[in-house]
Design an enzyme around this catalytic site. Structure first.
Site, PDB file in Angstrom:
ATOM      1  N   TYR A 165       0.830  -1.205   0.000  1.00  0.00           N
ATOM      2  CA  TYR A 165       0.000   0.000   0.000  1.00  0.00           C
ATOM      3  C   TYR A 165       0.866   1.258   0.000  1.00  0.00           C
ATOM      4  O   TYR A 165       0.604   2.215  -0.736  1.00  0.00           O
ATOM      5  CB  TYR A 165      -0.900  -0.062   1.233  1.00  0.00           C
ATOM      6  CG  TYR A 165      -1.949   1.011   1.351  1.00  0.00           C
ATOM      7  CD1 TYR A 165      -2.942   1.159   0.387  1.00  0.00           C
ATOM      8  CD2 TYR A 165      -1.978   1.850   2.463  1.00  0.00           C
ATOM      9  CE1 TYR A 165      -3.925   2.127   0.525  1.00  0.00           C
ATOM     10  CE2 TYR A 165      -2.955   2.816   2.603  1.00  0.00           C
ATOM     11  CZ  TYR A 165      -3.924   2.955   1.635  1.00  0.00           C
ATOM     12  OH  TYR A 165      -4.899   3.913   1.766  1.00  0.00           O
ATOM     13  N   LYS A 169       0.968   4.135  -2.891  1.00  0.00           N
ATOM     14  CA  LYS A 169       0.532   5.481  -2.558  1.00  0.00           C
ATOM     15  C   LYS A 169       1.642   6.521  -2.727  1.00  0.00           C
ATOM     16  O   LYS A 169       1.363   7.681  -3.050  1.00  0.00           O
ATOM     17  CB  LYS A 169      -0.014   5.516  -1.131  1.00  0.00           C
ATOM     18  CG  LYS A 169      -1.364   4.810  -0.981  1.00  0.00           C
ATOM     19  CD  LYS A 169      -2.403   5.372  -1.942  1.00  0.00           C
ATOM     20  CE  LYS A 169      -3.796   4.908  -1.640  1.00  0.00           C
ATOM     21  NZ  LYS A 169      -4.790   5.441  -2.620  1.00  0.00           N
TER      22      LYS A 169
END
Length: 304
Positions: A165, A169
């Site tokens: 993640y 991101k």
């Protein structure tokens, strides 16, 4: 008069959480809204459903707004191009995209599977690429376009168990920056938001100790998706005149992040060797190092 009067906005992940609140608020701000949501679970492992996106579109129409739904996946370029065409065919154009669509597959990096890495990168980073690339030529041609992409403090600061993640991101940060730079002359704007909000995704974070339980309770009770939507919708408006920035929303607090710039340098006329770097350069920089604390160490105070 709303800040998005006359605009058409695509909201991905619009069936729940932040996406839903963005879609509802964009409509109240005067926009015609294409609500996209695959309708799948938080891990992205199921087939999905058209229900959530259509339910939000119906809610907008029931309140007197204009909205249609779409249940395709942002991981498919063909599907995203279809969303752009749907907006044009239905409402006559497209002027902004809000892209909070996402999944989580948390796990310690040394135990992470290739499948969990690929799935998260595909939705968050490839998805951000797809929605921007499928629309950027239109935005440049009409010299009017705004992207609100979503990053995370997991990437900007770091959180244990979220390597996939975080990588995705932080990639979104770089993508948004270049889009803003290249789009400046054509009035194409791009900004990113790191949201603090209680959503289905946050609810999947395991609570393993008292400190994490307290942190989750703070998020659940004081940091709402509708608070994030306020900034997302504002950034879609040409009146915002803002591009290339990194924001966070934490309850009623809006945070502007700095961006990587040099903090210190050392030089040696005769050049460096591994030995001299270890003996001189690295120790001289040590006071300026950024520690490896997680997001909670940077935001240890209660939300406002």
């Amino acid at each position: 008069m709303g800040v998005l009067d006359g605009k058409v906005v695509l909201v991905t992940g619009g069936g729940n959480g932040i996406g839903k609140e963005c879609a509802l608020l964009a409509a109240r701000a005067g926009a015609k809204v294409l609500v996209n949501d695959l309708g799948g679970g938080v891990s992205g492992g199921d087939e999905g459903s058209a229900g959530p996106a259509e339910a939000v579109a119906q809610e907008i129409r029931a309140a007197g707004g204009q909205a249609v739904s779409n249940s395709e996946s942002v991981t498919s370029m063909a599907a995203v191009k279809g969303m752009v065409e749907q907006a044009k065919d239905t409402f006559g154009g497209l002027h902004a995209i809000i892209n909070p669509a996402g999944i989580l597959r948390d796990g310690m990096f040394h135990k992470m599977s290739d499948a969990d890495w690929d799935a998260v990168i595909e939705v968050h980073l490839r998805g951000a690429y797809n929605v921007t690339r499928a629309s950027v030529e239109l935005f440049r041609e009409q010299q009017d376009g705004a992207y609100v992409l979503f990053t995370s403090t997991s990437g900007l600061i770091g959180n244990i168990g979220q390597a996939n993640y975080a990588a995705a991101k932080l990639g979104v940060m770089g993508l948004s920056r270049i889009i803003a730079m290249e789009g400046a002359a054509k009035n194409v704007r791009s900004n990113i938001i790191a949201p603090f909000a209680w959503t289905r995704m946050i609810a999947t974070i395991p609570v393993k100790d008292e400190a994490s339980a307290e942190r989750v309770n703070r998020m659940k009770n004081a940091m709402r998706a509708d608070q994030v939507a306020q900034l997302a919708v504002a950034l879609c408006s040409p009146k915002a005149e803002t591009t290339g920035q990194i924001f966070a929303v934490r309850g009623n607090e809006v945070v502007l992040f700095n961006q990587p710039r040099p903090v210190k340098s050392v030089a040696r006329i005769e050049g460096w060797t591994p030995e001299s770097l270890i003996a001189q350069a690295l120790p001289s920089m040590k006071a300026s190092y950024t520690d490896v604390g997680a997001t909670a160490s940077v935001f240890p105070y209660d939300p406002i």
